[in-house]
Design a protein around this motif. Structure first.
Motif, PDB file in Angstrom:
ATOM      1  N   PHE A 237       0.843  -1.189   0.000  1.00  0.00           N
ATOM      2  CA  PHE A 237       0.000   0.000   0.000  1.00  0.00           C
ATOM      3  C   PHE A 237       0.884   1.247   0.000  1.00  0.00           C
ATOM      4  O   PHE A 237       0.944   1.985   0.986  1.00  0.00           O
ATOM      5  CB  PHE A 237      -0.933   0.015   1.217  1.00  0.00           C
ATOM      6  CG  PHE A 237      -1.890  -1.131   1.249  1.00  0.00           C
ATOM      7  CD1 PHE A 237      -2.868  -1.254   0.283  1.00  0.00           C
ATOM      8  CD2 PHE A 237      -1.803  -2.099   2.244  1.00  0.00           C
ATOM      9  CE1 PHE A 237      -3.760  -2.320   0.311  1.00  0.00           C
ATOM     10  CE2 PHE A 237      -2.689  -3.158   2.282  1.00  0.00           C
ATOM     11  CZ  PHE A 237      -3.668  -3.276   1.308  1.00  0.00           C
ATOM     12  N   PRO A 238       1.584   1.508  -1.093  1.00  0.00           N
ATOM     13  CA  PRO A 238       2.513   2.646  -1.145  1.00  0.00           C
ATOM     14  C   PRO A 238       1.785   3.987  -1.092  1.00  0.00           C
ATOM     15  O   PRO A 238       0.562   4.048  -1.199  1.00  0.00           O
ATOM     16  CB  PRO A 238       3.222   2.457  -2.479  1.00  0.00           C
ATOM     17  CG  PRO A 238       2.262   1.675  -3.307  1.00  0.00           C
ATOM     18  CD  PRO A 238       1.498   0.793  -2.352  1.00  0.00           C
ATOM     19  N   ASP A 239       2.573   5.048  -0.906  1.00  0.00           N
ATOM     20  CA  ASP A 239       1.996   6.391  -0.900  1.00  0.00           C
ATOM     21  C   ASP A 239       1.186   6.613  -2.170  1.00  0.00           C
ATOM     22  O   ASP A 239       1.556   6.143  -3.251  1.00  0.00           O
ATOM     23  CB  ASP A 239       3.095   7.441  -0.807  1.00  0.00           C
ATOM     24  CG  ASP A 239       3.723   7.505   0.573  1.00  0.00           C
ATOM     25  OD1 ASP A 239       4.893   7.912   0.649  1.00  0.00           O
ATOM     26  OD2 ASP A 239       3.051   7.167   1.564  1.00  0.00           O
ATOM     27  N   LEU A 240       0.118   7.345  -2.032  1.00  0.00           N
ATOM     28  CA  LEU A 240      -0.733   7.659  -3.190  1.00  0.00           C
ATOM     29  C   LEU A 240      -0.049   8.696  -4.074  1.00  0.00           C
ATOM     30  O   LEU A 240       0.779   9.476  -3.597  1.00  0.00           O
ATOM     31  CB  LEU A 240      -2.065   8.228  -2.717  1.00  0.00           C
ATOM     32  CG  LEU A 240      -2.952   7.309  -1.892  1.00  0.00           C
ATOM     33  CD1 LEU A 240      -4.183   8.067  -1.433  1.00  0.00           C
ATOM     34  CD2 LEU A 240      -3.341   6.071  -2.666  1.00  0.00           C
ATOM     35  N   PRO A 241      -0.425   8.738  -5.338  1.00  0.00           N
ATOM     36  CA  PRO A 241       0.056   9.847  -6.173  1.00  0.00           C
ATOM     37  C   PRO A 241      -0.379  11.170  -5.532  1.00  0.00           C
ATOM     38  O   PRO A 241      -1.415  11.235  -4.866  1.00  0.00           O
ATOM     39  CB  PRO A 241      -0.654   9.625  -7.516  1.00  0.00           C
ATOM     40  CG  PRO A 241      -1.087   8.202  -7.501  1.00  0.00           C
ATOM     41  CD  PRO A 241      -1.301   7.826  -6.058  1.00  0.00           C
ATOM     42  N   PRO A 242       0.391  12.237  -5.708  1.00  0.00           N
ATOM     43  CA  PRO A 242       0.103  13.488  -4.992  1.00  0.00           C
ATOM     44  C   PRO A 242      -1.244  14.119  -5.323  1.00  0.00           C
ATOM     45  O   PRO A 242      -1.745  14.911  -4.528  1.00  0.00           O
ATOM     46  CB  PRO A 242       1.252  14.412  -5.388  1.00  0.00           C
ATOM     47  CG  PRO A 242       1.918  13.775  -6.545  1.00  0.00           C
ATOM     48  CD  PRO A 242       1.583  12.322  -6.532  1.00  0.00           C
ATOM     49  N   ASP A 243      -1.837  13.795  -6.448  1.00  0.00           N
ATOM     50  CA  ASP A 243      -3.121  14.403  -6.812  1.00  0.00           C
ATOM     51  C   ASP A 243      -4.281  13.412  -6.770  1.00  0.00           C
ATOM     52  O   ASP A 243      -5.253  13.547  -7.508  1.00  0.00           O
ATOM     53  CB  ASP A 243      -3.037  15.034  -8.209  1.00  0.00           C
ATOM     54  CG  ASP A 243      -2.284  16.343  -8.191  1.00  0.00           C
ATOM     55  OD1 ASP A 243      -2.049  16.881  -7.095  1.00  0.00           O
ATOM     56  OD2 ASP A 243      -1.931  16.832  -9.272  1.00  0.00           O
ATOM     57  N   HIS A 244      -4.211  12.427  -5.910  1.00  0.00           N
ATOM     58  CA  HIS A 244      -5.295  11.444  -5.820  1.00  0.00           C
ATOM     59  C   HIS A 244      -6.239  11.828  -4.695  1.00  0.00           C
ATOM     60  O   HIS A 244      -5.783  12.097  -3.595  1.00  0.00           O
ATOM     61  CB  HIS A 244      -4.739  10.038  -5.575  1.00  0.00           C
ATOM     62  CG  HIS A 244      -5.787   8.977  -5.616  1.00  0.00           C
ATOM     63  ND1 HIS A 244      -6.328   8.544  -6.797  1.00  0.00           N
ATOM     64  CD2 HIS A 244      -6.410   8.298  -4.645  1.00  0.00           C
ATOM     65  CE1 HIS A 244      -7.235   7.622  -6.538  1.00  0.00           C
ATOM     66  NE2 HIS A 244      -7.302   7.451  -5.226  1.00  0.00           N
ATOM     67  N   PRO A 245      -7.527  11.895  -4.892  1.00  0.00           N
ATOM     68  CA  PRO A 245      -8.263  11.588  -6.107  1.00  0.00           C
ATOM     69  C   PRO A 245      -8.414  12.769  -7.058  1.00  0.00           C
ATOM     70  O   PRO A 245      -8.839  12.611  -8.192  1.00  0.00           O
ATOM     71  CB  PRO A 245      -9.628  11.169  -5.574  1.00  0.00           C
ATOM     72  CG  PRO A 245      -9.811  12.020  -4.353  1.00  0.00           C
ATOM     73  CD  PRO A 245      -8.428  12.141  -3.758  1.00  0.00           C
TER      74      PRO A 245
END
Length: 178
Positions: A155-163
């Protein structure tokens, strides 16, 4: 601290609740069901749009709700995170900025960089004895926050603009912060 890029085969969480309960579950270890629910509800209550909160923000909220950190620590961290140590040391020589710089310096946990910086500022006459004492006593009383917990590989860090990005949120919501 970097984590692996999200696995392109793994779908990103489709709801804030899934993100919190599954992707950030490791941050809630040791919390009871009521504390977990309170954390999820607290994040839901303040989220209005833009990217979801970072893992670090969720971690700090979990630490606060479980009593591992105090609100004053979180406040001091937020204040000092937005003001670089070197800037505050330089601002000691600006009369209008001096009181704020002394206050922010006294909110930092004592570390070598702070101690060396205020020692030099004191020797150069930018801090008097009472102000030096204020900074050192404040810094000595501060407990550093726990280190950020790295995201598990699954469960890596989310992309910076998610969602959604801040810009997209601001475009769709006239009440979004500018």
């Amino acid at each position: 601290m970097s984590t692996p890029e999200p696995d392109t085969d793994r779908p990103l969480p489709d709801s804030l609740e899934t993100y919190l309960r599954v992707w950030c579950a490791d941050l809630m270890v040791g919390m009871g069901p009521r504390e977990r629910q309170h954390l999820v509800q607290a994040v839901h209550d303040v989220y209005r749009g833009g990217p979801w909160p970072s893992r670090l923000m969720v971690q700090r909220q979990a630490e606060l709700l479980s009593g591992r950190i105090a609100l004053a620590q979180l406040r001091d961290d937020a204040i000092t995170r937005h003001h670089r140590l070197t800037d505050d040391l330089l601002l000691l020589s600006v009369p209008a900025e001096h009181p704020g710089a002394v206050d922010r310096l006294s909110r930092r946990p004592a570390d070598r960089a702070l101690l060396d910086g205020v020692d030099l500022a004191h020797r150069q006459g930018h801090l008097d004895d009472a102000e030096l004492r204020t900074v050192l006593e404040g810094a000595a009383a501060r407990t550093p926050l726990p280190d950020p917990v790295p995201a598990p590989p699954e469960f890596p860090d989310l992309p910076p603009d998610h969602p959604e990005s801040w810009a997209r949120w601001q475009d769709r919501d006239p009440d979004a912060p500018r």
